[in-house]
Design a protein around this motif. Structure first.
Motif, PDB file in Angstrom:
ATOM      1  N   UNK A   1      -5.558  12.136  -2.354  1.00  0.00           N
ATOM      2  CA  UNK A   1      -6.193  10.816  -2.260  1.00  0.00           C
ATOM      3  C   UNK A   1      -5.172   9.733  -1.957  1.00  0.00           C
ATOM      4  N   UNK A   2      -4.011   9.822  -2.626  1.00  0.00           N
ATOM      5  CA  UNK A   2      -2.978   8.810  -2.397  1.00  0.00           C
ATOM      6  C   UNK A   2      -2.419   8.936  -0.974  1.00  0.00           C
ATOM      7  N   UNK A   3      -2.200  10.152  -0.520  1.00  0.00           N
ATOM      8  CA  UNK A   3      -1.686  10.343   0.848  1.00  0.00           C
ATOM      9  C   UNK A   3      -2.672   9.764   1.864  1.00  0.00           C
ATOM     10  N   UNK A   4      -3.956  10.056   1.700  1.00  0.00           N
ATOM     11  CA  UNK A   4      -4.973   9.511   2.613  1.00  0.00           C
ATOM     12  C   UNK A   4      -4.971   7.986   2.566  1.00  0.00           C
ATOM     13  N   UNK A   5      -4.856   7.439   1.351  1.00  0.00           N
ATOM     14  CA  UNK A   5      -4.919   5.986   1.198  1.00  0.00           C
ATOM     15  C   UNK A   5      -3.722   5.317   1.875  1.00  0.00           C
ATOM     16  N   UNK A   6      -2.535   5.906   1.690  1.00  0.00           N
ATOM     17  CA  UNK A   6      -1.318   5.320   2.279  1.00  0.00           C
ATOM     18  C   UNK A   6      -1.399   5.366   3.815  1.00  0.00           C
ATOM     19  N   UNK A   7      -1.943   6.443   4.343  1.00  0.00           N
ATOM     20  CA  UNK A   7      -2.061   6.526   5.808  1.00  0.00           C
ATOM     21  C   UNK A   7      -3.085   5.526   6.342  1.00  0.00           C
ATOM     22  N   UNK A   8      -4.123   5.271   5.573  1.00  0.00           N
ATOM     23  CA  UNK A   8      -5.139   4.299   6.000  1.00  0.00           C
ATOM     24  C   UNK A   8      -4.708   2.853   5.723  1.00  0.00           C
ATOM     25  N   UNK A   9      -3.778   2.681   4.784  1.00  0.00           N
ATOM     26  CA  UNK A   9      -3.325   1.333   4.377  1.00  0.00           C
ATOM     27  C   UNK A   9      -1.794   1.347   4.333  1.00  0.00           C
ATOM     28  N   UNK A  10      -1.147   1.326   5.508  1.00  0.00           N
ATOM     29  CA  UNK A  10       0.300   1.606   5.563  1.00  0.00           C
ATOM     30  C   UNK A  10       1.214   0.522   4.984  1.00  0.00           C
ATOM     31  N   UNK A  11       0.636  -0.527   4.409  1.00  0.00           N
ATOM     32  CA  UNK A  11       1.512  -1.468   3.678  1.00  0.00           C
ATOM     33  C   UNK A  11       1.940  -0.845   2.339  1.00  0.00           C
ATOM     34  N   UNK A  12       1.298   0.259   1.942  1.00  0.00           N
ATOM     35  CA  UNK A  12       1.681   0.968   0.722  1.00  0.00           C
ATOM     36  C   UNK A  12       2.596   2.134   1.060  1.00  0.00           C
ATOM     37  N   UNK A  13       3.417   2.532   0.081  1.00  0.00           N
ATOM     38  CA  UNK A  13       4.237   3.738   0.201  1.00  0.00           C
ATOM     39  C   UNK A  13       3.938   4.652  -0.979  1.00  0.00           C
ATOM     40  N   UNK A  14       4.205   5.920  -0.769  1.00  0.00           N
ATOM     41  CA  UNK A  14       4.034   6.906  -1.835  1.00  0.00           C
ATOM     42  C   UNK A  14       5.265   6.892  -2.740  1.00  0.00           C
ATOM     43  N   UNK A  15       5.048   6.856  -4.037  1.00  0.00           N
ATOM     44  CA  UNK A  15       6.139   7.058  -4.993  1.00  0.00           C
ATOM     45  C   UNK A  15       5.885   8.367  -5.729  1.00  0.00           C
ATOM     46  N   UNK A  16       6.846   9.269  -5.625  1.00  0.00           N
ATOM     47  CA  UNK A  16       6.753  10.536  -6.362  1.00  0.00           C
ATOM     48  C   UNK A  16       7.713  10.465  -7.540  1.00  0.00           C
ATOM     49  N   UNK A  17       7.372  11.118  -8.610  1.00  0.00           N
ATOM     50  CA  UNK A  17       8.300  11.168  -9.744  1.00  0.00           C
ATOM     51  C   UNK A  17       9.286  12.310  -9.473  1.00  0.00           C
ATOM     52  N   UNK A  18      10.209  12.049  -8.552  1.00  0.00           N
ATOM     53  CA  UNK A  18      11.074  13.131  -8.063  1.00  0.00           C
ATOM     54  C   UNK A  18      11.937  13.727  -9.179  1.00  0.00           C
ATOM     55  N   UNK A  19      12.257  12.934 -10.204  1.00  0.00           N
ATOM     56  CA  UNK A  19      13.061  13.472 -11.313  1.00  0.00           C
ATOM     57  C   UNK A  19      12.304  14.594 -12.030  1.00  0.00           C
ATOM     58  N   UNK A  20      10.968  14.498 -12.047  1.00  0.00           N
ATOM     59  CA  UNK A  20      10.194  15.559 -12.709  1.00  0.00           C
ATOM     60  C   UNK A  20      10.198  16.831 -11.860  1.00  0.00           C
ATOM     61  N   UNK A  21      10.123  16.672 -10.552  1.00  0.00           N
ATOM     62  CA  UNK A  21      10.210  17.853  -9.691  1.00  0.00           C
ATOM     63  C   UNK A  21      11.591  18.504  -9.783  1.00  0.00           C
ATOM     64  N   UNK A  22      12.608  17.667  -9.955  1.00  0.00           N
ATOM     65  CA  UNK A  22      13.990  18.184 -10.065  1.00  0.00           C
ATOM     66  C   UNK A  22      14.312  18.667 -11.481  1.00  0.00           C
ATOM     67  N   UNK A  23      13.379  18.382 -12.405  1.00  0.00           N
ATOM     68  CA  UNK A  23      13.555  18.728 -13.812  1.00  0.00           C
ATOM     69  C   UNK A  23      14.819  18.096 -14.382  1.00  0.00           C
ATOM     70  N   UNK A  24      14.984  16.805 -14.051  1.00  0.00           N
ATOM     71  CA  UNK A  24      16.066  16.027 -14.656  1.00  0.00           C
ATOM     72  C   UNK A  24      15.422  14.830 -15.352  1.00  0.00           C
ATOM     73  N   UNK A  25      16.166  14.093 -16.159  1.00  0.00           N
ATOM     74  CA  UNK A  25      15.611  12.941 -16.844  1.00  0.00           C
ATOM     75  C   UNK A  25      15.481  11.778 -15.871  1.00  0.00           C
TER      76      UNK A  25
END
Ligand code: SF4
Length: 214
Positions: free
Chosen positions: A190-214
């Motif tokens: 849903x967020x990816x679709x929304x960002x593509x339809x409303x490109x003034x927004x960017x996606x923020x991922x919690x990359x530290x959680x994917x990397x398993x770091x604090x």
């Protein structure tokens, strides 16, 4: 713990120095504009916002043994080798941050804050990341200070909430939508679709959680 109980604990020690530090650590910023940038995080204890999906509920109530002076906080931050310090929480605007932010600046450090904005912003902050929450809305006078708006997407109505807040922020504000972690599989498409339809927004991922770091 109820909001009133949290307020009782935090407001009892509403001084600028010392402040209750739940944890502090040097890591890589995982979210928003500064993703991938080294930063020293100071997580202040104390929050009465009450997000039911909060992933740091242990930060809500400070304890007596957590209090540190600004001098101690700055010394540890400086020793880490960091250039940037992110003051987060909890909800850091509960406290007067003037003494801490002045001391960080004297040590040559750049100061960020991550806040839901429910209380006056007290302190000299270089980068303000506002993450508004429906449970305790931001103060009207905070929006003019915002550099980055990061809205957590938990349900479909949060897109409306995000646009409402973007309209209140200065034109140069960096705009991010971040899927709430426990519902990320449902919300990423849903967020990816929304960002593509409303490109003034960017996606923020919690990359530290994917990397398993604090
Ligand atoms: S504002 Fe942050 S720390 Fe406070 S309840 Fe919400 S997510 Fe948790």
């Amino acid at each position: 713990m109820t909001r009133a109980e949290v307020q009782q604990i935090t407001l009892r020690r509403d001084t600028a120095d010392p402040l209750p530090v739940m944890e502090s650590f040097y890591t890589i910023q995982g979210e928003g504009t500064w993703t991938g940038t080294a930063a020293y995080f100071v997580r202040l204890a104390g929050c009465d916002v009450g997000c039911f999906w909060c992933d740091v509920k242990e930060s809500w109530a400070p304890s007596e043994d957590q209090y540190q002076t600004s001098e101690e906080i700055v010394r540890e931050a400086k020793a880490s080798g960091a250039k940037r310090v992110v003051i987060t929480g909890g909800e850091p605007t509960i406290y007067d941050l003037t003494v801490l932010t002045d001391a960080l600046h004297r040590a040559g450090l750049i100061v960020h804050i991550e806040t839901a904005g429910p209380y006056p912003l007290r302190g000299d902050i270089d980068w303000v990341c506002l993450s508004p929450k429906k449970f305790l809305v931001p103060r009207a006078d905070l929006y003019e200070r915002v550099n980055e708006l990061k809205v957590i997407i938990y349900n479909d109505d949060d897109f409306r909430w995000a646009e409402e807040h973007a309209a209140l922020c200065p034109p140069h504000t960096q705009l991010f939508l971040q899927p709430e972690w426990s519902r990320r599989e449902r919300n990423y498409p849903k967020v990816l679709d929304y960002v593509m339809a409303h490109p003034h927004w960017r996606l923020s991922m919690q990359t530290h959680k994917y990397l398993d770091i604090r």
